[in-house]
Write a protein that holds these residues in place. Structure first.
Motif, PDB file in Angstrom:
ATOM      1  N   TYR A   1       0.833  -1.199   0.000  1.00 54.79           N
ATOM      2  CA  TYR A   1       0.000   0.000   0.000  1.00 54.79           C
ATOM      3  C   TYR A   1       0.872   1.255   0.000  1.00 54.79           C
ATOM      4  O   TYR A   1       1.932   1.287   0.628  1.00 54.79           O
ATOM      5  N   ASP A   2       0.392   2.285  -0.680  1.00 55.40           N
ATOM      6  CA  ASP A   2       1.131   3.554  -0.708  1.00 55.40           C
ATOM      7  C   ASP A   2       1.148   4.217   0.661  1.00 55.40           C
ATOM      8  O   ASP A   2       2.074   4.963   0.995  1.00 55.40           O
ATOM      9  N   GLU A   3       0.135   3.967   1.443  1.00 56.25           N
ATOM     10  CA  GLU A   3       0.044   4.483   2.804  1.00 56.25           C
ATOM     11  C   GLU A   3      -0.666   3.428   3.645  1.00 56.25           C
ATOM     12  O   GLU A   3      -1.249   2.493   3.101  1.00 56.25           O
ATOM     13  N   PRO A   4      -0.618   3.524   4.986  1.00 54.26           N
ATOM     14  CA  PRO A   4      -1.308   2.529   5.812  1.00 54.26           C
ATOM     15  C   PRO A   4      -2.753   2.330   5.373  1.00 54.26           C
ATOM     16  O   PRO A   4      -3.448   3.293   5.027  1.00 54.26           O
ATOM     17  N   LEU A   5      -3.204   1.078   5.388  1.00 54.31           N
ATOM     18  CA  LEU A   5      -4.517   0.754   4.840  1.00 54.31           C
ATOM     19  C   LEU A   5      -5.638   1.547   5.492  1.00 54.31           C
ATOM     20  O   LEU A   5      -6.529   2.058   4.801  1.00 54.31           O
ATOM     21  N   LEU A   6      -5.626   1.654   6.825  1.00 57.55           N
ATOM     22  CA  LEU A   6      -6.710   2.376   7.494  1.00 57.55           C
ATOM     23  C   LEU A   6      -6.690   3.856   7.152  1.00 57.55           C
ATOM     24  O   LEU A   6      -7.728   4.518   7.162  1.00 57.55           O
TER      25      LEU A   6
ATOM     26  N   ARG B   1      -2.625   9.179  10.536  1.00 54.30           N
ATOM     27  CA  ARG B   1      -1.501   9.116  11.466  1.00 54.30           C
ATOM     28  C   ARG B   1      -1.353  10.444  12.209  1.00 54.30           C
ATOM     29  O   ARG B   1      -1.466  11.513  11.620  1.00 54.30           O
ATOM     30  N   LEU B   2      -1.119  10.376  13.513  1.00 53.40           N
ATOM     31  CA  LEU B   2      -0.879  11.581  14.293  1.00 53.40           C
ATOM     32  C   LEU B   2       0.407  12.250  13.841  1.00 53.40           C
ATOM     33  O   LEU B   2       1.357  11.591  13.399  1.00 53.40           O
ATOM     34  N   GLU B   3       0.463  13.552  13.945  1.00 51.96           N
ATOM     35  CA  GLU B   3       1.708  14.267  13.686  1.00 51.96           C
ATOM     36  C   GLU B   3       2.715  13.931  14.793  1.00 51.96           C
ATOM     37  O   GLU B   3       2.351  13.828  15.969  1.00 51.96           O
TER      38      GLU B   3
END
Length: 220
Positions: A187-192, A200-202
């Motif tokens: 995945y290009d980024e986390p699935l969720l 994602r939190l900073e």
């Protein structure tokens, strides 16, 4: 001062594995080569552990009937989780949350029995055995990514039911169902995050200096 850094290429490879690691849910059925599987499990076993207690135990699932039974436990918990989410139930049910029937390998990551015998590092924080097992899982995750294989962490199961299914000791604890195998793509980024479930939190929201909620001045 001595410089113990790896070469630029070696550092780049390590950080690439860290940032490109994904919790995978889509797998190809091709088998994992025995030497690759052995390297990944060995990497997990070389994780740091508090007091050198090495609390991890891994159960490789090779029986199809056992895999099917584990899938049934996960599906039952998935439905209960969906109901518990109430207004987000329909949204949750559209997300693929496990790949147990598709992946090449199923590995149950567990906490060992007789952990209370380990005092070093656990007297005031008994949860450190869990922290140690988490380090082992992370090692496995990074090694799998370096090997070009996907790994997914399934946490939806009833622990006591899974213990009975796997004939585990009373004082042991299953912690994760790990799905390992070949993937068509990462995945290009986390699935969720990709599915817009959460973001994602900073980092600066999670990093303090000297006291809780006191911002740290590092720049990224």
């Amino acid at each position: 001062m001595p410089d113990h850094r790896y070469s630029d290429a070696e550092r780049a490879a390590i950080y690439r594995a860290i940032y490109e690691r994904r919790d995978m849910r889509h797998f190809l059925p091709d088998p994992v080569e025995p030497d690759r599987l052995a390297r990944i499990i060995a990497a997990a076993h070389h994780a740091p552990s508090v007091g050198f207690m090495q609390p991890w135990r891994f159960i490789r699932i090779t029986r199809p009937d056992l895999r099917q039974a584990i899938h049934g436990h996960v599906e039952q918990e998935r439905l209960q989780t969906a109901r518990a989410l109430q207004e987000r139930e329909d949204e949750f049910m559209r997300i693929k949350v496990e790949g147990i029937m598709e992946c090449a390998e199923i590995i149950i990551a567990s906490l060992s029995d007789r952990r209370d015998e380990h005092i070093f590092g656990r007297r005031t924080l008994p949860e450190m055995d869990l922290a140690s097992l988490s380090c082992a899982i992370q090692n496995m995750w990074l090694a799998a990514r370096a090997e070009g294989l996907g790994l997914g962490w399934v946490s939806m199961f009833e622990p006591e039911a899974l213990k009975r299914l796997l004939a585990m000791p009373d004082d042991s604890q299953p912690f994760a169902i790990l799905c390992l195998g070949h993937v068509e793509r990462f995945y290009d980024e986390p699935l969720l995050q990709q599915e817009r479930w959460a973001s994602r939190l900073e980092l600066n929201d999670c990093l303090f200096e000297n006291a809780w909620n006191n911002p740290c001045k590092l720049t990224f």
